[in-house]
Design a protein around this motif. Structure first.
Motif, PDB file in Angstrom:
ATOM      1  N   ARG A 133      38.639  92.837  19.192  1.00  0.00           N
ATOM      2  CA  ARG A 133      38.930  92.642  20.615  1.00  0.00           C
ATOM      3  C   ARG A 133      37.939  93.409  21.480  1.00  0.00           C
ATOM      4  O   ARG A 133      37.507  92.928  22.527  1.00  0.00           O
ATOM      5  N   LEU A 134      37.561  94.611  21.050  1.00  0.00           N
ATOM      6  CA  LEU A 134      36.564  95.389  21.785  1.00  0.00           C
ATOM      7  C   LEU A 134      35.233  94.643  21.841  1.00  0.00           C
ATOM      8  O   LEU A 134      34.575  94.592  22.890  1.00  0.00           O
ATOM      9  N   ILE A 135      34.823  94.073  20.722  1.00  0.00           N
ATOM     10  CA  ILE A 135      33.579  93.300  20.684  1.00  0.00           C
ATOM     11  C   ILE A 135      33.650  92.151  21.691  1.00  0.00           C
ATOM     12  O   ILE A 135      32.712  91.911  22.454  1.00  0.00           O
ATOM     13  N   ALA A 136      34.778  91.443  21.686  1.00  0.00           N
ATOM     14  CA  ALA A 136      34.946  90.309  22.602  1.00  0.00           C
ATOM     15  C   ALA A 136      34.956  90.763  24.059  1.00  0.00           C
ATOM     16  O   ALA A 136      34.353  90.117  24.923  1.00  0.00           O
ATOM     17  N   ASP A 137      35.621  91.885  24.337  1.00  0.00           N
ATOM     18  CA  ASP A 137      35.665  92.397  25.712  1.00  0.00           C
ATOM     19  C   ASP A 137      34.267  92.759  26.202  1.00  0.00           C
ATOM     20  O   ASP A 137      33.907  92.483  27.354  1.00  0.00           O
ATOM     21  N   ALA A 138      33.481  93.404  25.338  1.00  0.00           N
ATOM     22  CA  ALA A 138      32.116  93.776  25.714  1.00  0.00           C
ATOM     23  C   ALA A 138      31.276  92.528  25.966  1.00  0.00           C
ATOM     24  O   ALA A 138      30.492  92.469  26.925  1.00  0.00           O
ATOM     25  N   TRP A 139      31.454  91.524  25.112  1.00  0.00           N
ATOM     26  CA  TRP A 139      30.696  90.268  25.280  1.00  0.00           C
ATOM     27  C   TRP A 139      31.071  89.585  26.596  1.00  0.00           C
ATOM     28  O   TRP A 139      30.196  89.110  27.332  1.00  0.00           O
ATOM     29  N   ILE A 140      32.351  89.532  26.909  1.00  0.00           N
ATOM     30  CA  ILE A 140      32.805  88.876  28.141  1.00  0.00           C
ATOM     31  C   ILE A 140      32.215  89.574  29.365  1.00  0.00           C
ATOM     32  O   ILE A 140      31.720  88.927  30.295  1.00  0.00           O
ATOM     33  N   LEU A 141      32.260  90.902  29.388  1.00  0.00           N
ATOM     34  CA  LEU A 141      31.708  91.625  30.528  1.00  0.00           C
ATOM     35  C   LEU A 141      30.208  91.378  30.658  1.00  0.00           C
ATOM     36  O   LEU A 141      29.707  91.109  31.754  1.00  0.00           O
ATOM     37  N   CYS A 142      29.492  91.475  29.539  1.00  0.00           N
ATOM     38  CA  CYS A 142      28.033  91.317  29.582  1.00  0.00           C
ATOM     39  C   CYS A 142      27.631  89.930  30.068  1.00  0.00           C
ATOM     40  O   CYS A 142      26.716  89.788  30.892  1.00  0.00           O
ATOM     41  N   THR A 143      28.277  88.897  29.565  1.00  0.00           N
ATOM     42  CA  THR A 143      27.915  87.547  29.992  1.00  0.00           C
ATOM     43  C   THR A 143      28.307  87.296  31.444  1.00  0.00           C
ATOM     44  O   THR A 143      27.603  86.602  32.173  1.00  0.00           O
ATOM     45  N   ASP A 144      29.427  87.898  31.867  1.00  0.00           N
ATOM     46  CA  ASP A 144      29.841  87.772  33.260  1.00  0.00           C
ATOM     47  C   ASP A 144      28.814  88.421  34.189  1.00  0.00           C
ATOM     48  O   ASP A 144      28.414  87.839  35.210  1.00  0.00           O
ATOM     49  N   VAL A 145      28.358  89.628  33.829  1.00  0.00           N
ATOM     50  CA  VAL A 145      27.332  90.302  34.622  1.00  0.00           C
ATOM     51  C   VAL A 145      26.025  89.515  34.586  1.00  0.00           C
ATOM     52  O   VAL A 145      25.349  89.359  35.612  1.00  0.00           O
TER      53      VAL A 145
END
Length: 303
Positions: A228-240
């Motif tokens: 879940r941490l990996i997914a959260d980091a990916w979501i934030l990075c792609t959003d930015v």
């Protein structure tokens, strides 16, 4: 600073007071009339575009590769790729802030024959670090890149997501033969109510608890918190990244249009870059592409 056309070949040359030289043999009639600008502005312009395109291509590649790894439950690859994506997006944003501020100052420099030189003095150190910066011990001081934590902490502050630094620490741990790397494929620790027995399961795919046949609603994945941490980091990075790409595009675009770099060269070096919008940088007229006009501070949204 001296700008000349050589006698035997058609070159424009700028000699700086420190002994360094820039020269070009690709210039227009306008460039011949403005030799210092014709030598300096296209050189800076092409480097700004190389900086933007390199960040755009590498960040998008990392975003897509880490997405594929997450979907395929390739957690070792997903954690390493997501860490690289976080570093890439953080560096992209940090350098966008720095270069944007430098260009804002350069754009307000007074006119005159020496303005191209002064613009280069403002932008060149930032561009050198952005494009050639390194942490190698043998590198000279003027090429010393910031510590990656400087980038990550700036991203955490400007997005309003303080967890970014913790995510980065854990992703870094998983990228090395360390604790998180050893438990990538482990389940949560399941403990008996009496606390007399605890079990941790290891499997290459998510472990399901419950039975689909007995009770479909009771089935859950007994994975630890790290996927879940990996997914959260990916979501934030792609959003930015989706916000940052058009935002940072305004920087080289405004430089191109303000300096008239394309009009100073004989052959075009930018192709298929502009849209059909009234303003090629898609700012909708919010940025005046002329000297002495303000270049607004670049900001990303708080999450």
């Amino acid at each position: 600073m001296q700008a000349t056309t050589s006698a035997d070949e058609d070159w424009l040359i700028v000699k700086f007071t420190d002994g360094s030289i820039l020269a070009t043999d690709d210039f227009s009639d306008l460039g011949r009339m403005r030799p210092a600008a014709a030598v300096i502005y296209p050189e800076l312009d092409s480097r700004l575009w190389a900086w933007w395109l390199t960040h755009a291509w590498s960040s998008l590649e990392l975003a897509l590769a880490s997405q594929t790894a997450i979907r395929g439950w390739s957690l070792a690859s997903a954690s390493t790729l997501s860490r690289s994506l976080l570093e890439s997006v953080a560096a992209f944003w940090y350098e966008t802030r720095q270069l944007g501020a430098s260009w804002g100052r350069a754009k307000n420099l007074p006119g005159g024959e020496d303005r191209p030189v002064r613009v280069r003095q403002e932008l060149n150190p930032r561009l050198l670090k952005a494009f050639r910066g390194t942490r190698l011990k043998a590198s000279p001081e003027f090429l010393r890149a910031p510590n990656v934590l400087t980038w990550v902490e700036r991203l955490a502050k400007d997005t309003g997501v303080p967890m970014v630094t913790e995510w980065y620490d854990k992703l870094s741990d998983a990228a090395h033969p360390s604790s998180y790397a050893r438990t990538l494929y482990s389940s949560v620790t399941m403990m008996h109510d009496s606390c007399g027995k605890a079990e941790t399961h290891f499997a290459y795919s998510p472990i399901a608890t419950g039975s689909l046949e007995e009770d479909p609603d009771s089935v859950d994945a007994a994975v630890n918190e790290f996927p879940r941490l990996i997914a959260d980091a990916w979501i934030l990075c792609t959003d930015v990244l989706l916000e940052l790409l058009p935002l940072s595009f305004k920087l080289p675009a405004d430089f191109t249009l303000t300096s008239r770099a394309l009009d100073l060269v004989g052959s075009p070096y930018l192709r298929n870059m502009w849209t059909d919008d009234p303003c090629p940088c898609s700012c909708g007229g919010a940025i005046a592409h002329k000297w002495a006009a303000a270049f607004p501070p670049l900001r990303i949204s708080q999450r």
